[in-house]
Design a protein around this motif. Sequence first.
Motif, PDB file in Angstrom:
ATOM      1  N   TRP A  96       0.378  29.711  16.650  1.00 25.91           N
ATOM      2  CA  TRP A  96      -1.057  29.907  16.448  1.00 25.91           C
ATOM      3  C   TRP A  96      -1.828  29.601  17.723  1.00 25.91           C
ATOM      4  O   TRP A  96      -2.778  30.316  18.067  1.00 25.91           O
ATOM      5  N   LEU A 121      -4.132  32.170  19.877  1.00 23.29           N
ATOM      6  CA  LEU A 121      -5.507  31.890  20.288  1.00 23.29           C
ATOM      7  C   LEU A 121      -5.689  32.174  21.780  1.00 23.29           C
ATOM      8  O   LEU A 121      -6.662  32.824  22.186  1.00 23.29           O
ATOM      9  N   TRP A 180      -5.529  38.471  16.542  1.00 23.84           N
ATOM     10  CA  TRP A 180      -5.672  38.760  17.976  1.00 23.84           C
ATOM     11  C   TRP A 180      -6.848  39.704  18.216  1.00 23.84           C
ATOM     12  O   TRP A 180      -7.707  39.443  19.059  1.00 23.84           O
ATOM     13  N   ILE A 212     -10.213  37.874  17.369  1.00 26.64           N
ATOM     14  CA  ILE A 212     -10.646  36.970  18.439  1.00 26.64           C
ATOM     15  C   ILE A 212     -11.220  37.780  19.597  1.00 26.64           C
ATOM     16  O   ILE A 212     -12.276  37.452  20.142  1.00 26.64           O
ATOM     17  N   LYS A 216      -5.524  33.143   8.654  1.00 29.29           N
ATOM     18  CA  LYS A 216      -4.842  31.916   9.106  1.00 29.29           C
ATOM     19  C   LYS A 216      -4.488  31.029   7.921  1.00 29.29           C
ATOM     20  O   LYS A 216      -3.375  30.562   7.787  1.00 29.29           O
TER      21      LYS A 216
END
Length: 111
Positions: A7, A11, A66, A69, A105
């Motif tokens: 994870w 990030l 991904w 973000i 998540k």
Amino acid sequence: MTASWAWMTLLVAGICEVMYASALPRTQGFTRLWPSLYCLFFIVLSLYLLTLSARYLPIGTAYAVWVGIGAVGTAIYGIAYLNEPAGVARLVCLALIIGGVAGLKVLSPSG
């Protein structure tokens, strides 16, 4: 690599996506050398880190997080530094993306 490292790697991969996406306008269609090399470096690093995290996370979840973000980070960059509009509807949509990423998540089998 543990799931928590996967994870964290994901990030960082997403942050790398923001780094290259925010620099894309400065490449002027990849005709300027240094901004283009900067973009290419972060594109490769972002994809590499995504592949590392996808070894331990479901690919659908990893890819969606991904992209989320990258999308939210780049939109925030545009609002903060490029004077792009920050209307209520746009901010609500960004919040929905954040909620979806957080949900993926939380609901991921690798937690």
